[in-house]
Enzyme design. Structure first.
Site, PDB file in Angstrom:
ATOM      1  N   GLU A 118       0.864  -1.186   0.000  1.00 22.26           N
ATOM      2  CA  GLU A 118       0.000   0.000   0.000  1.00 22.26           C
ATOM      3  C   GLU A 118       0.897   1.232   0.000  1.00 22.26           C
ATOM      4  O   GLU A 118       2.125   1.125   0.113  1.00 22.26           O
ATOM      5  CB  GLU A 118      -0.947  -0.027   1.212  1.00 22.26           C
ATOM      6  N   HIS A 234      -9.039   9.348   3.019  1.00 23.65           N
ATOM      7  CA  HIS A 234      -8.592   8.233   2.162  1.00 23.65           C
ATOM      8  C   HIS A 234      -8.775   8.683   0.723  1.00 23.65           C
ATOM      9  O   HIS A 234      -9.828   9.225   0.373  1.00 23.65           O
ATOM     10  CB  HIS A 234      -9.412   6.982   2.457  1.00 23.65           C
ATOM     11  N   ARG A 280      -0.736   8.912   1.555  1.00 22.99           N
ATOM     12  CA  ARG A 280      -2.132   9.304   1.322  1.00 22.99           C
ATOM     13  C   ARG A 280      -2.370  10.801   1.214  1.00 22.99           C
ATOM     14  O   ARG A 280      -3.230  11.239   0.461  1.00 22.99           O
ATOM     15  CB  ARG A 280      -2.983   8.802   2.474  1.00 22.99           C
ATOM     16  N   HIS A 341     -11.475   9.525   6.732  1.00 19.87           N
ATOM     17  CA  HIS A 341     -11.178   8.102   6.950  1.00 19.87           C
ATOM     18  C   HIS A 341     -10.592   7.817   8.328  1.00 19.87           C
ATOM     19  O   HIS A 341     -10.925   6.801   8.931  1.00 19.87           O
ATOM     20  CB  HIS A 341     -10.191   7.674   5.862  1.00 19.87           C
ATOM     21  N   ARG A 376      -0.885   9.219   8.708  1.00 17.68           N
ATOM     22  CA  ARG A 376      -0.755   7.776   8.981  1.00 17.68           C
ATOM     23  C   ARG A 376      -0.442   7.007   7.703  1.00 17.68           C
ATOM     24  O   ARG A 376      -1.077   7.225   6.663  1.00 17.68           O
ATOM     25  CB  ARG A 376      -2.061   7.242   9.554  1.00 17.68           C
TER      26      ARG A 376
HETATM   27  C1  SIN Z   1      -7.418   0.478   2.820  1.00 16.19           C
HETATM   28  O1  SIN Z   1      -7.687  -0.708   2.640  1.00 16.19           O
HETATM   29  O2  SIN Z   1      -7.078   1.225   1.909  1.00 16.19           O
HETATM   30  C2  SIN Z   1      -7.524   1.039   4.201  1.00 16.19           C
HETATM   31  C3  SIN Z   1      -6.383   0.623   4.989  1.00 16.19           C
HETATM   32  C4  SIN Z   1      -6.023   1.677   6.000  1.00 16.19           C
HETATM   33  O3  SIN Z   1      -6.659   2.716   6.085  1.00 16.19           O
HETATM   34  O4  SIN Z   1      -5.034   1.467   6.691  1.00 16.19           O
END
Ligand code: SIN
Length: 528
Positions: A118, A234, A280, A341, A376
């Site tokens: 991610e 998010h 993010r 988020h 975060r």
């Molecule tokens: C996501 O699956 O994108 C959310 C995961 C997160 O916010 O840590």
């Protein structure tokens, strides 16, 4: 009015609250107050997974470094090191509880479970259960909690405040049930695991997020609130004006999903060398700018090139939800928008979850541990829930052996219940969310923050003019939400820089020294 007592009272039924309950219940009497509907709260909606150093190709230094970079100079290095190094044992604990993580099969597998990527992570380190990790965690842990003889659960109680003794120490909580009966629950130690404050905003990634009521309950007893201005948006929530909030996991980009603007062009590579996998704050701001430039009100997330088999395998929940909303993600790009988020700030705690108030603890999204800094990193939040719930449990197990005396006083507990006009409360809540979304979101300005402050103060005055509103559970929670919104704006006004999630057009540079913000109940402006 019932007054049961227990060693530990836990308020909140997400991953942090459930983990803590299970970790102490063999040795202590636990009372767990959680919402009746298991799908309330944020944990259950987490899709992506849990970040931890699990692959032999990864290491603690790399995870620490990625977290510090995403946090943009404002992480507490001790909290980061503590969390990251306790990650593998926390994951093993979950595996031992029976969480059905997605396995990695095949001869080249370097770890028995599939690890995805991610934003911000320079390695594959996200363990997950398909694309519904939160649901798998909550279901597994709740099943164990339901069977534990030392855990008493209350599912129809809305907690609205904490009890304190004559020394100012926390000794339980009070709330109202669905029959409008007030209850108090006394306990030697109270743990808030009530979630963050994304509900202050109009559009969120979960259907019913909390609005920081738990943060204000702690503040009412004297706890400090830190870094409230760092509200995470998010980047990719499904654009679905008629439907429920639905997250499109960052793992979609981790597995190769591409962001496209209205003309079908990728825009991230020109902005950041990490492209779609930049942290993010950067991706959400870029999407926001594209949306302002365009006409559709969204951008597109394209994973068609992964092929139908891979999409079905990796993202069955997203595929099914989008299909139910008329979008076949194997054939169409997904319309997405940023949405509120996660709260990076919250109740200040130490590494054991202890707040500044004696006998009061906070774990999970409600807490500010210093891990996330100004932004975060993806999937560090479930990790934080687990690691801090487990360290809090260890601390409480030592303390419950010593057993603190609790002599509650109840004058803070409302003695009557009123029904404030629901339409008026709902109108004030909607206006609060509109103000926060317009002026205190991804891109801010000094003038906008000033306007927000005035509007929020006006809404709080209007609310407090309703007779006895603070002894109506919904009225009291709205008052807490408005107070937290005001403190959030004050924290943002005090930050004369752009850093991480706090981006203001009037202070585009960073101050040379990064300082966390700290506010308390005393900072709320006086009433008119
Ligand atoms: C996501 O699956 O994108 C959310 C995961 C997160 O916010 O840590």
């Amino acid at each position: 009015m019932s007054t049961p007592t227990s060693d530990v009272l836990i308020i909140g039924g997400g991953v942090a609250g459930l983990t803590l309950a299970l970790e102490i219940a063999d040795h202590s009497l636990v009372t767990l107050v959680r919402p009746d509907q298991d799908d309330q709260g944020a944990s259950r909606w987490a899709q992506g997974g849990i970040a931890a150093v699990l692959s032999p190709d990864d290491n603690f230094e790399a995870h620490i470094n990625d977290t510090l970079i995403a946090g943009d100079g404002l992480c507490n290095a001790e909290a980061v090191g503590f969390t990251v190094t306790h990650g593998p044992s926390a994951i093993q604990w979950l595996i031992d509880q029976g969480v059905p993580f997605t396995p990695e099969t095949g001869p080249s597998a370097r770890y028995p479970y599939h690890l995805t990527r991610e934003g911000g992570h320079n390695a594959r380190r996200i363990i997950h259960a398909d694309d519904a990790t939160g649901r798998a965690l909550v279901d597994t842990l709740l099943n164990k909690v339901n069977q534990h003889p030392n855990i008493t659960q209350y599912c129809d109680l809305t907690v609205v405040g904490l009890l304190k003794d004559d020394q100012g120490a926390c000794c339980g909580a009070y709330g109202c049930d669905t029959h409008q009966q007030w209850h108090s629950i006394t306990a030697s130690y109270t743990v808030l695991a009530t979630g963050g404050a994304s509900g202050l905003y109009r559009h969120t990634t979960t259907p019913a997020p909390s609005s920081g009521e738990g943060m204000m309950m702690a503040a009412e007893l004297g706890a400090n609130l830190m870094n409230l201005e760092f509200q995470q948006f998010h980047p990719t929530c499904l654009f679905d004006p008629e439907g429920p909030a639905f997250l499109i996991s960052e793992a979609v980009r981790g597995e190769g999903g591409l962001l496209l603007n209205e003309t079908g062009q990728r825009f991230m590579p020109a902005l950041d060398k990490r492209a779609e996998l930049a942290p993010r704050d950067i991706v959400a701001r870029a999407i926001d700018a594209e949306i302002q430039r365009g006409t559709l009100g969204h951008v597109l997330l394209d994973i068609r090139h992964l092929g139908e088999k891979a999409i079905r395998h990796h993202f069955p929940t997203i595929l099914a939800h989008c299909a139910s909303r008329g979008i076949d993600i194997t054939k169409q790009a997904i319309p997405v928008v940023p949405a509120a988020h996660y709260s990076c700030g919250g109740v200040a705690t130490d590494l054991k979850g202890a707040t500044d108030v004696a006998n009061l603890y906070a774990v999970g999204e409600i807490a500010y541990t210093g891990l996330h800094g100004a932004n975060r990193m993806a999937s560090n939040s479930l990790l934080e829930c687990l690691v801090f719930a487990r360290s809090c449990a260890q601390a409480l197990l030592v303390k419950t052996r010593e057993q603190s005396e609790c002599s509650p006083i109840f004058e803070c507990r409302p003695s009557l219940s009123v029904n404030a006009p629901k339409a008026a409360l709902s109108d004030i809540r909607q206006r609060m969310r509109a103000t926060m979304s317009q002026y205190v979101s991804i891109v801010r300005s000094t003038a906008g923050l000033n306007t927000a402050l005035e509007q929020l103060k006006g809404l709080l005055n209007t609310l407090e003019e309703i007779d006895d509103v603070s002894v109506d559970p919904e009225g009291k929670r709205l008052q807490q939400a408005l107070q937290l919104a005001i403190l959030t704006v004050l924290a943002a006004q005090q930050r004369h820089e752009s850093r991480g999630l706090h981006y203001t057009t009037d202070w585009s540079q960073q101050q040379p020294v990064a300082v966390a913000s700290r506010l308390s109940m005393k900072d709320l402006p006086n009433k008119r």
